[in-house]
Design an enzyme around this catalytic site. Structure first.
Site, PDB file in Angstrom:
ATOM      1  N   MET A 157      36.568  25.954  39.751  1.00  0.00           N
ATOM      2  CA  MET A 157      36.822  26.770  38.551  1.00  0.00           C
ATOM      3  C   MET A 157      36.691  28.272  38.811  1.00  0.00           C
ATOM      4  SD  MET A 157      35.467  24.457  35.369  1.00  0.00           S
ATOM      5  CE  MET A 157      33.737  24.525  35.787  1.00  0.00           C
TER       6      MET A 157
ATOM      7  N   SER B 111      40.667  29.334  34.609  1.00  0.00           N
ATOM      8  CA  SER B 111      40.476  27.946  34.955  1.00  0.00           C
ATOM      9  C   SER B 111      40.811  26.963  33.835  1.00  0.00           C
ATOM     10  CB  SER B 111      39.021  27.729  35.411  1.00  0.00           C
ATOM     11  OG  SER B 111      38.100  28.029  34.388  1.00  0.00           O
TER      12      SER B 111
ATOM     13  N   LYS C 251      39.049  21.221  27.801  1.00  0.00           N
ATOM     14  CA  LYS C 251      38.959  21.479  29.230  1.00  0.00           C
ATOM     15  C   LYS C 251      38.079  20.406  29.861  1.00  0.00           C
ATOM     16  CE  LYS C 251      37.798  25.412  32.275  1.00  0.00           C
ATOM     17  NZ  LYS C 251      37.404  26.837  32.243  1.00  0.00           N
TER      18      LYS C 251
ATOM     19  N   GLY D  84      35.417  34.805  33.874  1.00  0.00           N
ATOM     20  CA  GLY D  84      36.139  35.877  34.547  1.00  0.00           C
ATOM     21  C   GLY D  84      37.577  35.999  34.093  1.00  0.00           C
ATOM     22  N   GLY D  85      37.911  35.313  32.990  1.00  0.00           N
ATOM     23  CA  GLY D  85      39.282  35.333  32.480  1.00  0.00           C
ATOM     24  C   GLY D  85      39.860  33.952  32.246  1.00  0.00           C
ATOM     25  N   SER D  86      39.019  32.925  32.266  1.00  0.00           N
ATOM     26  CA  SER D  86      39.507  31.546  32.296  1.00  0.00           C
ATOM     27  C   SER D  86      40.118  31.054  30.998  1.00  0.00           C
ATOM     28  CB  SER D  86      38.371  30.606  32.701  1.00  0.00           C
ATOM     29  OG  SER D  86      37.947  30.884  34.014  1.00  0.00           O
TER      30      SER D  86
END
Length: 574
Positions: free
Chosen positions: A162, A188, A113, A210-212
């Site tokens: 992000m 993200s 990333k 948060g779920g990236s």
């Protein structure tokens, strides 16, 4: 204020040209490359160890595929093809001389990333103001993977700031879903999801607050692991909101098999270089009981799960029961409270720090609803909430909106304390003995209420992240496993589904399931649908072991290396 958005244009043009020039060194993907890109990371190491393959031929195949994946999805940012070739040659020379692998990732092409520092390369995360400022040192994750023999080929795209699940920004543009060009790859870590699903990398690394990690894994049909805080280092990762620690960001792997996630975890757990954190706790082998006890649910308490996402959970439950495991439906406590806490904490400074890096960049529309609350005068915020509650009957939307505003320091402290109390209360209720005196081994849940959102869907549907945010608030380790694909007929909106339980926010569900809603099973036909497998704190190894159990129970179903071809990408980009 920046009077002209075009002031960033020369920076964008320069970066895009550099990327295009670097991509041009890739050869066209050929049939002979496919044997290498069809192999998992684990298999690559095994074949190199036997002397059947070399790092050079493997890396060159993945470079060709990465360029092809990028052409279809726009997933790459910084290109390291030339560096990767040199590292591969070095690995082959060492192996020829010693007959020994450098480490457990010897010759494995991997991606990162964009936020992870690699000395000599930018980590812009889509901000033009961060361009042309290369890192001077390596992130712990990159250094650890390289020392284990991994070969970095590229960095991948992310959303602006992000804090969204559409990977689009003014510098690098929009990343598309490899299975449908009309849908996002998630965020993200969306560039990672697209690249891995298209076999352009054998292993990837992302982050998750948060779920990236989980959202791109679900949207793109790959495997992902969000560890709890403290298992994998975040040292050397760029952060648009440094100092925010009320909710911990975590690093974790994305891959095309559970075995490859486990391989990465064995390398990364406890590795910290010269940094003080994380604790030096290595991978710990576990043994599962023969019969496991799973809890499961179909909707997250904020919005109703779509037919496709509910079916993914139910099909998993059916397969697990057939394999002799126990599955019990339940509803996690206070899911709405978790989303309220996330909204309240992340908006405490009105998102000023996060947005301060935009400079001349236009704010992406994916941030519209996320950043709406702090932009409204307090009386307008109250009025909108009152209208939603009184005339629409949407208590959920009103409560969420009311939490999104600037807060004094004392209130921020109080919210942090509230979050910690919620975490303790939730863990006791879920992981402690249930009414029958027994406990759960894991929870099966939708990754999100929709299989994916179309481009622009995050503008008003950002609250869908509640499905993953819950497990950041309570800091649970979570894995994602792909289960099925959207079927236009099976997953249509039926009367039985409409009349069933699980409904939540009326305003959000209208955007999802109304006449022009984001959920369109015909347009989504063929998109992957995954599930979350949630474990107890500090039990990442058990989560991985249970992911193996679930994966084996589901059986062959068209996921993993070798499944994607450019011809399988449907739709047109918007």
């Amino acid at each position: 204020m920046w009077p002209f958005e075009s002031s960033a244009r020369p920076i964008i043009d320069k970066k895009l040209k550099e990327r295009a020039d670097a991509l041009a060194s890739a050869s066209a993907f050929q049939p002979e490359h496919k044997q290498f890109t069809d192999a998992t990371a684990t298999q690559i190491v095994q074949r190199i160890k036997k002397g059947e393959w070399t790092a050079v031929v493997v890396v060159e195949a993945y470079i060709a595929r990465a360029a092809q994946a990028h052409a279809a999805t726009n997933c790459l940012t910084e290109i390291l093809f030339d560096d990767a070739r040199e590292v591969a040659r070095e690995l082959d020379r060492d192996f020829a001389a010693t007959g020994k692998l450098r480490g457990p990732l010897h010759g494995v092409p991997f991606s990162l990333k964009d936020l992870f520092d690699v000395a000599g390369y930018d980590g812009t995360i889509g901000y033009t103001q961060w361009a042309n400022k290369p890192a001077t040192s390596d992130s712990v994750i990159y250094a650890t993977l390289k020392a284990a023999g991994g070969v970095l080929i590229a960095k991948t795209n992310v959303p602006q700031t992000m804090l969204a699940f559409e990977s689009v920004n003014p510098l690098w543009g929009r990343t598309l879903n490899p299975w449908s060009a009309a849908h996002t790859s998630g965020g993200s870590s969306g560039g990672e999801g697209a690249l891995l699903a298209a076999d352009g990398s054998a292993l990837g690394m992302g982050t998750d607050i948060g779920g990236s990690i989980r959202t791109p894994s679900g949207y793109c049909g790959i495997y992902g692991l969000k560890p709890g805080h403290g298992r994998i280092s975040c040292e050397g990762a760029r952060d648009p909101n440094p100092g925010f620690q009320a909710i911990d960001v975590v690093s974790g792997p994305l891959a095309r098999s559970v075995a490859d996630l486990e391989l990465a975890a064995r390398v990364l757990f406890g590795a910290r270089g010269d940094a003080q954190f994380p604790p030096p706790i290595p991978y710990l082998d576990v043994e599962l009981p023969q019969k496991l006890r799973f809890a499961y649910y179909l909707s997250d308490g904020l919005v109703k799960g779509s037919p496709a996402c509910q079916r993914a959970v139910l099909e998993t439950v059916e397969k697990l029961r057939g394999a002799g495991h126990e599955c019990i439906e339940f509803q996690p406590p206070e899911p709405m409270h978790a989303m309220e806490l996330f909204t309240a904490l992340t908006s405490a400074d009105g998102y000023k720090t996060m947005l301060s890096h935009l400079g001349p960049d236009k704010k992406e529309s994916a941030l519209f609803l996320v950043t709406l609350g702090p932009r409204l005068p307090s009386f307008v915020l109250s009025l909108v909430g009152w209208v939603a509650r009184t005339f629409v009957g949407d208590e959920i939307f009103a409560r969420l909106l009311s939490r999104s505003h600037v807060k004094p320091v004392r209130q921020y402290y109080d919210l942090t304390a509230e979050k910690l109390a919620f975490e303790r209360r939730w863990r006791a209720a879920v992981w402690g003995p249930q009414a029958d005196g027994q406990t759960f081994d894991a929870i099966l849940a939708p990754v999100q209420a929709l299989p994916a959102v179309p481009h622009g869907g995050c503008d008003t549907l950002s609250p869908l992240a509640a499905a993953t945010i819950l497990y950041n608030i309570v800091d649970s380790p979570v894995g994602v496993v792909p289960v099925t694909r959207v079927d236009a007929e099976k997953d249509a909106l039926s009367d039985a589904w409409r009349n069933g339980p699980g409904s939540g926010s009326k305003l959000i569900e209208k955007d999802m399931y109304g006449p022009k809603g984001a959920y369109n099973p015909k347009a989504m036909h063929g998109l992957p649908v995954g599930i979350q497998i949630v474990g107890r704190p500090w039990e990442e190894e058990r989560v991985l072991a249970m992911m193996h159990v679930v994966d084996d129970a589901l059986g062959p179903r068209g996921f993993g290396p070798g499944e994607w071809e450019p011809s399988k990408q449907t739709g047109i980009s918007s």
